[in-house]
Design a protein around this motif. Structure first.
Motif, PDB file in Angstrom:
ATOM      1  N   SER A  45      -3.683  -3.653   2.601  1.00  0.00           N
ATOM      2  CA  SER A  45      -5.026  -3.949   2.101  1.00  0.00           C
ATOM      3  C   SER A  45      -5.071  -4.261   0.607  1.00  0.00           C
ATOM      4  O   SER A  45      -6.012  -4.871   0.138  1.00  0.00           O
ATOM      5  CB  SER A  45      -5.968  -2.795   2.414  1.00  0.00           C
ATOM      6  N   SER A  46      -4.049  -3.855  -0.144  1.00  0.00           N
ATOM      7  CA  SER A  46      -4.093  -4.090  -1.592  1.00  0.00           C
ATOM      8  C   SER A  46      -3.618  -5.490  -1.989  1.00  0.00           C
ATOM      9  O   SER A  46      -3.774  -5.900  -3.123  1.00  0.00           O
ATOM     10  CB  SER A  46      -3.238  -3.043  -2.315  1.00  0.00           C
ATOM     11  N   VAL A  47      -3.066  -6.240  -1.040  1.00  0.00           N
ATOM     12  CA  VAL A  47      -2.566  -7.584  -1.320  1.00  0.00           C
ATOM     13  C   VAL A  47      -3.610  -8.600  -0.876  1.00  0.00           C
ATOM     14  O   VAL A  47      -4.155  -8.500   0.224  1.00  0.00           O
ATOM     15  CB  VAL A  47      -1.229  -7.841  -0.586  1.00  0.00           C
ATOM     16  N   ILE A  48      -3.895  -9.579  -1.745  1.00  0.00           N
ATOM     17  CA  ILE A  48      -4.887 -10.590  -1.376  1.00  0.00           C
ATOM     18  C   ILE A  48      -4.214 -11.761  -0.661  1.00  0.00           C
ATOM     19  O   ILE A  48      -3.036 -12.045  -0.876  1.00  0.00           O
ATOM     20  CB  ILE A  48      -5.702 -11.093  -2.580  1.00  0.00           C
ATOM     21  N   ILE A  49      -4.976 -12.400   0.182  1.00  0.00           N
ATOM     22  CA  ILE A  49      -4.507 -13.603   0.873  1.00  0.00           C
ATOM     23  C   ILE A  49      -5.216 -14.798   0.262  1.00  0.00           C
ATOM     24  O   ILE A  49      -6.441 -14.838   0.175  1.00  0.00           O
ATOM     25  CB  ILE A  49      -4.787 -13.537   2.390  1.00  0.00           C
ATOM     26  N   SER A  50      -4.429 -15.760  -0.153  1.00  0.00           N
ATOM     27  CA  SER A  50      -4.945 -17.007  -0.691  1.00  0.00           C
ATOM     28  C   SER A  50      -4.475 -18.132   0.226  1.00  0.00           C
ATOM     29  O   SER A  50      -3.273 -18.330   0.404  1.00  0.00           O
ATOM     30  CB  SER A  50      -4.426 -17.204  -2.117  1.00  0.00           C
ATOM     31  N   LEU A  51      -5.402 -18.845   0.823  1.00  0.00           N
ATOM     32  CA  LEU A  51      -5.087 -19.860   1.819  1.00  0.00           C
ATOM     33  C   LEU A  51      -4.930 -21.222   1.146  1.00  0.00           C
ATOM     34  O   LEU A  51      -5.843 -21.698   0.460  1.00  0.00           O
ATOM     35  CB  LEU A  51      -6.198 -19.924   2.869  1.00  0.00           C
ATOM     36  N   VAL A  52      -3.790 -21.849   1.346  1.00  0.00           N
ATOM     37  CA  VAL A  52      -3.535 -23.174   0.780  1.00  0.00           C
ATOM     38  C   VAL A  52      -4.163 -24.225   1.682  1.00  0.00           C
ATOM     39  O   VAL A  52      -3.836 -24.311   2.867  1.00  0.00           O
ATOM     40  CB  VAL A  52      -2.019 -23.419   0.625  1.00  0.00           C
TER      41      VAL A  52
END
Length: 133
Positions: A45-52
């Motif tokens: 949960s502490s890692v963000i997801i950034s969608l390319v």
């Protein structure tokens, strides 16, 4: 979200007949969201997801994929290759943070006005963006 194609067609290039087949892709939004949830579960949960979504979301439709991502709480931001792609998203109502990973092919002031983050690759870009701010 099915995008439907049509029958194949052909055309001549010199003395060669070229057959072109129109294609389509169907994105299963439920499966997409399930896969993102699985990734989030794995990375924590502490890692963000950034969608390319650069290059028209790799041919899947930049605005269509961005709208799916906009509704997904596990996707925190979107990445584009250019400022023009980021502006397409903002103009289509996307509110999530956007990061331009590549070229500033539009007026840099538009990045500031539209709350778009940019990666800076050299001092000249930094100075130009700073002067716009």
């Amino acid at each position: 979200m099915p995008l439907h194609g049509t029958k194949p067609y052909w055309f001549m290039v010199g003395n060669m007949a070229i057959v072109h087949r129109r294609t389509w892709v169907e994105i299963d939004t439920q499966a997409f969201n399930h896969n993102i949830a699985c990734y989030k579960n794995i990375i924590g949960s502490s890692v963000i997801i950034s969608l390319v979504v650069k290059a028209n979301a790799y041919g899947h439709g930049i605005t269509q994929i961005a709208h799916i991502a906009e509704k997904n709480e596990n996707i925190h931001m979107l990445d584009t290759a250019s400022l023009s792609e980021a502006l397409i998203l903002r103009n289509d109502g996307i509110k999530k943070p956007i990061l331009v990973m590549g070229i500033m092919d539009e007026d840099p002031t538009q990045a500031i006005i539209n709350d778009i983050d940019v990666m800076i690759s050299d001092k000249q870009e930094l100075l130009e963006l700073n002067s716009c701010a």
